[in-house]
Design a protein around this motif. Structure first.
Motif, PDB file in Angstrom:
ATOM      1  N   ALA A 175      33.600  42.315  40.435  1.00  0.00           N
ATOM      2  CA  ALA A 175      33.336  41.977  39.229  1.00  0.00           C
ATOM      3  C   ALA A 175      32.697  43.070  38.299  1.00  0.00           C
ATOM      4  O   ALA A 175      33.009  43.201  37.266  1.00  0.00           O
ATOM      5  CB  ALA A 175      32.860  40.323  39.175  1.00  0.00           C
ATOM      6  N   ARG A 209      34.098  45.108  35.331  1.00  0.00           N
ATOM      7  CA  ARG A 209      33.349  45.187  33.898  1.00  0.00           C
ATOM      8  C   ARG A 209      33.407  46.631  33.137  1.00  0.00           C
ATOM      9  O   ARG A 209      33.435  46.713  31.888  1.00  0.00           O
ATOM     10  CB  ARG A 209      31.694  44.613  33.998  1.00  0.00           C
ATOM     11  N   GLU A 251      40.589  40.843  43.381  1.00  0.00           N
ATOM     12  CA  GLU A 251      40.888  40.000  42.326  1.00  0.00           C
ATOM     13  C   GLU A 251      42.482  40.409  42.217  1.00  0.00           C
ATOM     14  O   GLU A 251      43.211  39.497  41.987  1.00  0.00           O
ATOM     15  CB  GLU A 251      40.350  40.287  41.210  1.00  0.00           C
ATOM     16  N   HIS A 308      42.108  33.872  33.487  1.00  0.00           N
ATOM     17  CA  HIS A 308      40.820  34.207  33.326  1.00  0.00           C
ATOM     18  C   HIS A 308      40.762  35.172  32.018  1.00  0.00           C
ATOM     19  O   HIS A 308      41.762  35.859  31.735  1.00  0.00           O
ATOM     20  CB  HIS A 308      40.160  35.312  34.449  1.00  0.00           C
ATOM     21  N   ARG A 309      39.899  35.005  31.282  1.00  0.00           N
ATOM     22  CA  ARG A 309      39.829  35.811  29.884  1.00  0.00           C
ATOM     23  C   ARG A 309      39.086  37.259  30.543  1.00  0.00           C
ATOM     24  O   ARG A 309      37.976  37.406  30.244  1.00  0.00           O
ATOM     25  CB  ARG A 309      38.815  35.208  28.919  1.00  0.00           C
ATOM     26  N   ARG A 310      40.071  38.056  30.816  1.00  0.00           N
ATOM     27  CA  ARG A 310      39.644  39.295  31.534  1.00  0.00           C
ATOM     28  C   ARG A 310      40.419  40.286  30.779  1.00  0.00           C
ATOM     29  O   ARG A 310      41.777  40.318  30.930  1.00  0.00           O
ATOM     30  CB  ARG A 310      39.670  39.536  33.062  1.00  0.00           C
ATOM     31  N   HIS A 347      43.897  42.587  32.181  1.00  0.00           N
ATOM     32  CA  HIS A 347      44.379  41.939  33.558  1.00  0.00           C
ATOM     33  C   HIS A 347      44.759  40.354  33.414  1.00  0.00           C
ATOM     34  O   HIS A 347      44.376  39.718  32.404  1.00  0.00           O
ATOM     35  CB  HIS A 347      43.072  41.695  34.567  1.00  0.00           C
ATOM     36  N   TRP A 380      44.953  37.373  35.416  1.00  0.00           N
ATOM     37  CA  TRP A 380      44.652  36.750  36.859  1.00  0.00           C
ATOM     38  C   TRP A 380      44.641  35.229  36.506  1.00  0.00           C
ATOM     39  O   TRP A 380      43.862  34.712  35.748  1.00  0.00           O
ATOM     40  CB  TRP A 380      43.034  37.499  37.030  1.00  0.00           C
TER      41      TRP A 380
END
Length: 367
Positions: A138, A142, A204, A345-347, A350, A352
């Motif tokens: 993770a 970032r 991930e 996910h709020r990424r 990506h 995910w």
């Protein structure tokens, strides 16, 4: 967007490039680079102030030539030496991870994630510490999105420092970490930082890919049935499934020489994001791009990047995804919920899934 706005300004700064032809050209455009701009908290000038900036100065995705090649060569050599023979144990590991599952479970959290963590621990030559691996991964991811606060940077620094200590080569070690040390071309710090990079790419994105492929097949019942029935092989369908629904959607570049692109002036230091997911669905690159066609030529051309900007770990990623999916196929996997209700996910960059409930209908399913 591809047709009317091929270069889109982003609220957080920089621009998004959406056409396949533009994405393809950007991989080899010498006016673009990898190293963070001098304005970024991750710039090399900040190495002494931040673990994150120091790590970025040691891994290829954030390096320009010639240092990019100087590190990529020994990393690639060590990776492929370690990867040889991994197919012999990946399938067995996936089967073992399924043995204790109930008839219904979350394929992300209960199977694909733990399988990926165990596989990466073995590949790297580490003890399987799930919490360490998750936090390390993770923290690395970032760095690929804009860092907007001191607290985010401080958290990334803390997690990366812990990961560095765990990845340091030790005498008599095994796996990728030991293989990098054996090249004699990398410092202990470079070895640790590149181990973190490979680790992050192997968790991930893998668990997400397993879920995304199942979702993609669910939307085409005949293909799903052909796959479950063994009439469509896992390796045969995987490249096309990943093209349609890839976990990695965007990769960054940085403008090194100012130039005009689609009528917009891009100044030195401007972030430029390549929309791989958009390129994968561009009708100028793929006939009928929304259609699943396992016979396409080179469907995965934008899934793992291209050329010097391709993912070194792509062969392992494909093998891990295929091993997990094949284990699920053999036990008659099916979705246990509605595919259109999946949350993500709020990424940045990506795709995910947070969770994907599945059920096993094969004879070996427990519970």
């Amino acid at each position: 967007m591809r047709q009317d706005h091929p270069l889109v300004p982003l609220a957080g700064g920089g621009y998004l490039l959406s056409r396949a032809a533009d994405v393809e050209a950007a991989f080899t455009d010498r006016r673009l680079g990898n190293a963070p701009s001098r304005f970024s908290v991750l710039a090399e000038k900040n190495r002494g102030q931040s673990v994150a900036a120091d790590l970025c100065a040691n891994i290829p995705p954030f390096l320009d030539m010639p240092r990019h090649a100087d590190l990529r060569r020994p990393l690639s050599a060590a990776f492929h030496a370690t990867f040889a023979g991994s197919a012999d144990w990946l399938g067995a590991l996936a089967e073992e991870e399924l043995d204790g599952q109930a008839a219904e479970f979350d394929v992300v959290a209960d199977f694909a994630g733990p399988f990926a963590a165990r596989a990466m621990a073995r590949f790297l030559g580490l003890a399987a510490d799930a919490e360490l691996m998750r936090r390390s991964s993770a923290a690395l991811f970032r760095l690929f999105a804009p860092i907007t606060s001191r607290s985010d940077l401080a958290q990334a620094d803390a997690d990366l420092a812990r990961a560095r200590r765990a990845m340091t080569p030790v005498a008599g070690g095994a796996g990728l970490i030991a293989a990098m040390a054996e090249t004699g071309a990398m410092t202990d710090q470079e070895i640790a930082d590149n181990a973190i990079l490979v680790l992050a790419d192997g968790i991930e994105n893998i668990e997400a890919a397993v879920a995304l492929v199942l979702l993609t097949l669910e939307r085409v019942p005949q293909l799903r049935d052909d796959w479950l029935g063994g009439r469509l092989g896992t390796a045969e369908m995987l490249p096309e499934a990943l093209r349609l629904n890839s976990p990695a959607q965007i990769i960054p570049r940085v403008v090194r020489d100012g130039h005009d692109r689609h009528g917009i002036r891009l100044e030195v230091g401007t972030p430029l994001f390549l929309a791989l997911g958009s390129a994968n669905l561009d009708p100028d690159a793929f006939d009928g791009p929304e259609k699943f066609d396992a016979t396409r030529a080179d469907p995965g051309r934008y899934v793992f990047g291209r050329g010097r900007h391709s993912c070194i770990g792509a062969p392992l990623a494909r093998a891990m995804i295929a091993a997990a999916l094949e284990a699920l196929r053999q036990r008659g996997v099916g979705l246990a919920g509605q595919a259109d209700r999946v949350r993500y996910h709020r990424r940045f960059g990506h795709r995910w899934p947070e969770a994907l409930p599945v059920r096993l209908e094969g004879a070996r399913a427990a519970g």
